[in-house]
Design an enzyme around this catalytic site. Structure first.
Site, mmCIF file in Angstrom:
data_model
loop_
_atom_site.group_PDB
_atom_site.id
_atom_site.type_symbol
_atom_site.label_atom_id
_atom_site.label_comp_id
_atom_site.label_asym_id
_atom_site.label_seq_id
_atom_site.Cartn_x
_atom_site.Cartn_y
_atom_site.Cartn_z
ATOM 1 N N ASP A 1 3.494 -2.449 -4.452
ATOM 2 C CA ASP A 1 3.538 -3.382 -3.315
ATOM 3 C C ASP A 1 3.270 -2.639 -2.007
ATOM 4 O O ASP A 1 2.590 -3.154 -1.107
ATOM 5 C CB ASP A 1 4.904 -4.067 -3.244
ATOM 6 C CG ASP A 1 5.037 -5.202 -4.248
ATOM 7 O OD1 ASP A 1 3.993 -5.705 -4.704
ATOM 8 O OD2 ASP A 1 6.177 -5.592 -4.557
ATOM 9 N N GLU A 2 3.814 -1.432 -1.892
ATOM 10 C CA GLU A 2 3.607 -0.645 -0.669
ATOM 11 C C GLU A 2 2.145 -0.275 -0.485
ATOM 12 O O GLU A 2 1.612 -0.318 0.628
ATOM 13 C CB GLU A 2 4.472 0.616 -0.700
ATOM 14 C CG GLU A 2 5.886 0.407 -0.210
ATOM 15 C CD GLU A 2 6.453 1.677 0.413
ATOM 16 O OE1 GLU A 2 6.114 2.761 -0.093
ATOM 17 O OE2 GLU A 2 7.194 1.583 1.397
#
Length: 326
Positions: free
Chosen positions: A18-19
C-alpha cells in the site's frame, strides 16, 4: 524523497505494498518528489516481472483482496522498477549504505548554509579550497581564508562548506566568532554550539576549560569539518579548539579572518587562501546581477553603471551592500 527498500519478503506485507502505491501516486502529482528503489537481496527483475516470492505473495493475496487493489500494487511496482535504483549484489552492507547516503545527497543537492543567489569572482577560490579539502593527508589540516572586510570570505567559506560537509562524520559552522566572543560567556556559547553540532542536543558547559575538554572527547575519533568565521584573535582559536591538536586525522579546520597575523599557530602548519577585491569587470557584473537580474546592462545604463561600479569597488567589496547604489 522516498526510499523504497525491497527485500525477499517485501510483498508479504500488504501495508508495504500500500505504501509503494501511495508513494507512486504522490509522485504522479508532484514532479519534484524523488523515489529511489533499493534492492536488498532481491533482483530488480523479480520485482518488475513479479516472479519468485512476489508471485507467491500475490497468489496468496488474491484470496484476501479485490483484483482492483492487487492490480494497483502491480502497477506501482512496475513504475518503481522503471526508475534507476541501487542493488546490493554480493558486497558488504556497510559500503552499500554509504553509497546510498552519498546518492541521496547528490539527488537532493542538500545544503545547510544560505549563500547569495548571484556569485561573481568566487569560482577559482572555491575550487582551490575544494582541492585542499579533498586531498588525503595523514594529519589534520588547517586553512586560513584572509582578506579585507566585505571581500567575500564568509560567502566562499559557506559555499565550500555546502559542497563538502557530507564527506565528514560531523560538521560545524561557527559564524561571527569575533562578535560573539565579545558577549557575556561568548566563548562558552560558541563551544556549546560546536558540541551541539558534533553530538546533537544541549550540552551544559560550566566554563571555557570545561568546554575545551568536552570538545576534545566529542571529536577525538571523528573526521570533522569545522569553520570558524570572522576570527580576530588567536585566543579565540585556543579557547574553542586549542587549534585542533587532538582532532582525528582527515579533519579540516577553516578559519576566515581579516587579521593576516593569524596565519601562524604555534608551529601548526596551515594553508593560506588570500581573497582579493573584485576586478572592475567583476564588480560591474555583480552590480548588474543585483540591479537588473542579468549579467550585462543595456547600453543606455552602461556608462553610468561603470562609474558606479568603480565607486562601489572603491567603497566596499561586499556582496551584500549593493543596495547602497540601487
Amino acid at each position: 524523497m522516498s526510499l523504497i527498500v525491497f527485500s525477499s519478503d517485501f510483498a508479504s506485507s500488504s501495508w508495504c505494498l500500500d505504501e509503494v502505491a501511495m508513494i507512486m501516486e504522490h509522485k504522479k502529482h508532484h514532479a519534484g518528489h524523488i523515489v529511489l528503489p533499493v534492492f536488498y537481496d532481491v533482483d530488480p527483475s523479480e520485482v518488475q516481472k513479479q516472479t519468485g516470492d512476489l508471485a507467491e505473495a500475490f497468489s496468496r493475496d488474491g484470496k484476501l483482496f479485490k483484483d482492483e487493489k492487487i492490480e494497483g500494487w502491480r502497477s506501482a511496482l512496475c513504475k518503481v522498477t522503471n526508475l534507476a535504483g541501487m542493488v546490493l549484489h554480493n558486497r558488504p552492507e556497510s559500503g552499500f549504505i554509504q553509497d546510498i547516503v552519498k546518492k541521496v545527497g547528490e539527488m537532493l543537492k542538500r545544503t545547510i548554509l544560505h549563500v547569495p543567489s548571484y556569485l561573481v569572482g568566487v569560482d577559482a577560490q572555491v575550487k582551490g579550497i575544494n582541492n585542499w579539502i579533498q586531498d588525503k593527508p595523514k594529519d589534520v589540516n588547517i586553512a586560513v581564508i584572509c582578506g579585507i572586510g566585505g571581500v567575500g570570505k564568509t560567502t566562499i567559506a559557506k559555499t565550500v562548506f555546502n559542497l563538502n560537509f557530507e564527506q565528514f562524520d560531523c560538521w560545524s559552522f561557527l559564524k561571527d566568532v569575533r562578535e560573539t566572543s565579545k558577549q557575556y560567556n561568548g566563548l562558552v556559547q560558541l563551544q556549546m554550539q560546536l558540541l551541539s553540532d558534533m553530538k546533537g542536543g544541549f550540552h551544559k558547559i560550566n566554563n571555557v576549560d570545561d568546554g575545551t575538554i568536552q570538545i576534545r572527547y566529542a571529536t577525538r575519533f571523528k573526521k570533522v569539518l569545522i569553520v570558524l568565521d570572522d576570527v580576530d584573535d588567536v585566543g579565540q582559536l585556543k579557547s574553542i579548539l586549542e587549534m585542533g591538536k587532538w582532532l582525528y586525522k582527515g579533519s579540516r579546520i577553516i578559519i576566515t579572518t581579516r587579521n593576516g597575523r593569524l596565519q601562524s599557530f604555534h608551529d601548526q602548519p596551515c594553508k593560506e587562501f588570500r581573497i582579493l577585491p573584485l576586478h572592475d569587470s567583476e564588480s560591474l557584473q555583480l552590480f548588474t546581477w543585483h540591479a537588473f537580474r542579468q549579467s550585462q546592462p543595456s547600453e543606455y545604463y552602461l556608462q553610468t553603471l561603470k562609474n558606479r561600479a568603480l565607486l562601489w569597488r572603491a567603497t566596499t567589496c561586499s556582496q551584500s551592500n549593493w543596495l547602497f547604489f540601487v
